[in-house]
Design a protein around this motif. Structure first.
Motif, short mmCIF file in Angstrom:
data_model
loop_
_atom_site.label_atom_id
_atom_site.label_comp_id
_atom_site.label_asym_id
_atom_site.label_seq_id
_atom_site.Cartn_x
_atom_site.Cartn_y
_atom_site.Cartn_z
N VAL A 196 15.18 -75.90 -46.20
CA VAL A 196 15.57 -77.29 -46.41
C VAL A 196 16.31 -77.41 -47.75
CG1 VAL A 196 14.70 -79.63 -46.79
CG2 VAL A 196 13.69 -78.18 -45.02
N PRO A 197 17.44 -78.13 -47.80
CA PRO A 197 18.16 -78.30 -49.08
C PRO A 197 17.27 -78.91 -50.15
CG PRO A 197 19.51 -79.04 -47.23
CD PRO A 197 18.15 -78.76 -46.67
N SER A 198 17.46 -78.44 -51.37
CA SER A 198 16.57 -78.88 -52.45
C SER A 198 16.68 -80.36 -52.74
CB SER A 198 16.88 -78.08 -53.72
OG SER A 198 18.23 -78.28 -54.12
N ILE A 199 17.85 -80.98 -52.52
CA ILE A 199 18.01 -82.40 -52.82
C ILE A 199 17.09 -83.24 -51.93
CG2 ILE A 199 19.92 -82.69 -51.20
CD1 ILE A 199 19.48 -84.41 -54.63
N GLU A 213 16.97 -74.54 -60.15
CA GLU A 213 17.22 -75.75 -59.39
C GLU A 213 17.58 -76.91 -60.32
OE1 GLU A 213 17.64 -76.41 -56.38
OE2 GLU A 213 16.88 -74.64 -55.34
N VAL A 214 18.53 -77.72 -59.88
CA VAL A 214 18.97 -78.86 -60.68
C VAL A 214 18.90 -80.16 -59.88
CG1 VAL A 214 20.89 -79.88 -61.97
CG2 VAL A 214 20.49 -77.43 -62.09
N LEU A 222 16.41 -86.26 -60.07
CA LEU A 222 15.77 -87.45 -59.52
C LEU A 222 14.35 -87.65 -60.01
CD1 LEU A 222 16.94 -87.08 -55.80
CD2 LEU A 222 17.98 -88.47 -57.59
N VAL A 223 13.69 -86.58 -60.48
CA VAL A 223 12.25 -86.68 -60.75
C VAL A 223 11.85 -86.32 -62.18
CG1 VAL A 223 11.53 -86.35 -58.37
CG2 VAL A 223 11.94 -84.36 -59.81
N GLY A 224 12.76 -86.35 -63.14
CA GLY A 224 12.26 -86.17 -64.50
C GLY A 224 13.19 -85.63 -65.55
N VAL A 225 14.30 -84.98 -65.18
CA VAL A 225 15.17 -84.37 -66.18
C VAL A 225 16.12 -85.41 -66.76
CG1 VAL A 225 17.14 -82.81 -66.42
CG2 VAL A 225 15.06 -82.00 -65.36
N VAL A 226 16.39 -85.32 -68.07
CA VAL A 226 17.30 -86.24 -68.74
C VAL A 226 18.30 -85.44 -69.58
CG1 VAL A 226 15.76 -88.23 -68.81
CG2 VAL A 226 15.64 -86.51 -70.62
N LYS A 227 19.36 -86.12 -69.99
CA LYS A 227 20.39 -85.50 -70.80
C LYS A 227 19.86 -85.09 -72.16
CE LYS A 227 24.79 -86.76 -73.06
NZ LYS A 227 25.74 -85.80 -72.47
N LEU A 267 17.64 -76.33 -68.64
CA LEU A 267 18.86 -75.55 -68.86
C LEU A 267 19.88 -75.78 -67.76
CD1 LEU A 267 17.36 -72.17 -70.14
CD2 LEU A 267 18.78 -73.75 -71.44
N GLY A 268 19.42 -75.83 -66.51
CA GLY A 268 20.36 -76.03 -65.41
C GLY A 268 21.06 -77.38 -65.51
#
Length: 562
Positions: A362-365, A473-474, A479-484, A507-508
């Motif tokens: 299943v695609p990660s998105i 994975e990026v 959608l669930v926690g990573v920010v700039k 990093l991704g």
């Protein structure tokens, strides 16, 4: 003895050679790609010479100061279409990409210059480069150093004299002083004031909780107010100290001459480091290179992530992978043990195995959308209602964070662990189980003390595959926690120390942001290569650690397999 072509083909030798050739080509391609990334990424930190060139185009002459970044050949028709005169018989002309910096005094950080129009190029020893907290690099000639508006030294020539060396030493001393003060400021703002603000917020939430409970405990309110008064007093003292430090750090300025002949005045507080690249020997350049690489690995980003370091992204990536591994391993192993050892092998079990194998593709998105809807909005929202009502309407777990990102990636990789563990369990001889049962052990004891230890290398193989997939994975993480840019790390000295609700850097996502969202593409390009190389290294180190554990387990239980 001569073998015919048909016999040679039937023997399978051609396929052996084809497989060997395919593996060799794949290895060469991987090594070549890594070498390209390493050269373009790590080369960015080398202190390149700064050139001064006279440039004459269409009768207009100007001086260019900067670093030569790239040279390319441009076809003559393309140049003529851009209005550039091309001599007859010339099919292509060289064009140079030069990093001129001084973005606050010019129009752009980088310019393209036709090599044909450069009439004279030199590398003066007095030309200096300065890295700044904002506005990118600065290039020019140091003319004067000032303290509180008063000149402490000036030089107007273009030759490296003793007077100039004295002025440069004075400049470096004041940069060192600024760096020391800046370190004190960061320590106060992030550690001391940050801890006070965190505790004040906890007191506010505690007071809000008492209000929601309609408590009449005046002693509890008084205790909160007393502690708040103590913290406010400490804050005022620290704020006064910060004010004094900011006055000290803004004391010094310097005057420099830029390419168009203007003299500009800049605060020393904006400088990170200054150096004379054309006057540096090999040893000095190596030391400078090592400092830059260390800064890249240990410092925080600045200038919209195009300068500085990426330590928060490294920390966030490793922390997320560790939490994901801790979550995915028990669930994957328990599911595999049930399917292999306890479940009745029938249609339903086969259907579950088919579903598990399909989930791996299943695609990660899709997992990211599921994580956002189920984990963040549904579970997180209910957790906030039950345990953090005093913080509402501001969400605590009802927004993206480290915990939801780790769980989402654990859900994404759990099929890999299930399949690998099941295969490991299937390889254990039936005689081992029967021998354990014959000696009086229960089925659970056999499973816990004999079967699972022997299958542990296969479990680690599943974890290795899970780490390899999850670390890069990026899409779901967006959608669930990573920010700039995260203001603080999810692990610090404030209770409860590990902040699972906090957003983090990865990093991704950093590669995506710098490569595709940066306002300064040319300045960000080398960091894309450097960060990509670092991501590969981090994944490799995580995998090597897991492989070392697997090999240890394999050697430990090898005797049981014989």
């Amino acid at each position: 003895m001569r073998i015919s072509f048909s016999e040679w083909t039937k023997s399978g030798s051609p396929w052996v050679w084809l497989n060997a050739g395919a593996v060799a080509i794949s290895i060469i391609m991987v090594v070549g790609l890594l070498a390209l990334i390493a050269v373009r990424g790590l080369g960015h930190f080398w202190p390149a010479d700064v050139i001064q060139a006279d440039y004459e185009e269409n009768g207009r002459q100007r001086t260019i100061i900067g670093e030569l970044v790239e040279r390319e050949m441009v076809p003559a028709p393309q140049l003529r279409g851009a209005g550039i005169e091309v001599p007859e018989g010339v099919e292509a002309m060289a064009r140079d990409l030069i990093k001129v910096g001084n973005r606050d005094f010019g129009s752009a950080d980088f310019i393209w210059a036709m090599d044909h129009f450069i009439t004279h190029t030199q590398r003066p020893a007095m030309l200096f480069a300065a890295e700044r907290l904002e506005w990118g690099n600065f290039y020019g000639y140091l003319r004067e150093v000032k303290e509180a508006g008063q000149s402490v030294g000036r030089h107007t020539g273009y030759e490296k004299t003793q007077e100039y060396l004295t002025l440069w030493a004075e400049f470096q001393q004041r940069i060192d002083r600024v760096l020391d003060i800046r370190e004190q400021i960061l320590s106060i703002e992030k550690k001391d004031i940050g801890s006070i603000n965190y505790e004040i917020e906890r007191l506010r939430l505690k007071e809000r909780s008492l209000d929601l409970e309609q408590s009449t405990d005046t002693a509890a309110y008084a205790k909160i107010e007393a502690r708040r008064s103590e913290l406010n007093a400490e804050y005022e003292q620290l704020q006064q100290r910060l004010t004094d430090l900011y006055q000290q750090i803004n004391r010094d300025t310097f005057v420099a001459e830029i390419a168009d002949g203007r003299e500009v005045e800049i605060a020393v507080a904006k400088i990170v480091r200054a150096f004379l690249p054309n006057d540096m020997g090999l040893a000095a350049k190596i030391i400078h290179y090592a400092e830059k690489v260390w800064e890249f690995l240990s410092d925080e980003p600045r200038e919209a992530n195009t300068e500085g370091g990426i330590f928060p992204a490294i920390f966030g990536t490793v922390m997320m992978v560790i939490l994901m591994s801790v979550l995915v391993t028990p669930f994957g192993v328990i599911a595999a043990v049930y399917l292999r050892e306890y479940a009745k092998q029938g249609f339903i079990t086969r259907l579950i195995r088919i579903a598990v194998n399909n989930l791996a593709g299943v695609p990660s998105i899709v997992y990211g959308v599921f994580g956002l809807g189920f984990f963040v909005y549904f579970l997180g929202g209910h957790i906030d209602d039950l345990f953090f009502p005093e913080a509402k309407p501001s969400p605590t777990f009802g927004t993206g964070g480290l915990m939801w990102a780790s769980i989402t990636l654990a859900l994404l990789t759990v099929p890999v662990v299930i399949v690998a563990t099941e295969e490991g369990l299937a390889r254990i001889p039936r005689a081992v189980r029967e021998g354990s049962l014959a000696l009086g052990a229960t089925k659970f004891e056999t499973l816990w003390k004999v079967v699972l230890p022997m299958a542990s290398p296969a479990m680690m193989t599943g974890v290795i595959l899970a780490i390899a997939r999850a670390a890069g994975e990026v899409a779901p993480l967006m959608l669930v926690g990573v920010v700039k840019l995260a203001p603080s790390l999810p692990l610090d000295t404030n209770y409860p120390y590990l902040h699972l609700d906090q957003k983090f850097m990865h990093l991704g996502f950093h590669i995506y942001d710098v490569g595709f969202q940066s306002p300064n593409v040319e300045a960000a390009r080398p960091l894309v290569y450097a960060t990509a190389l670092l991501l590969v290294v981090v994944i490799a180190l995580l995998n090597f650690s897991a492989i070392a554990i697997r090999n240890h387990l394999r050697e430990k239980y090898k005797a049981l397999e014989m």
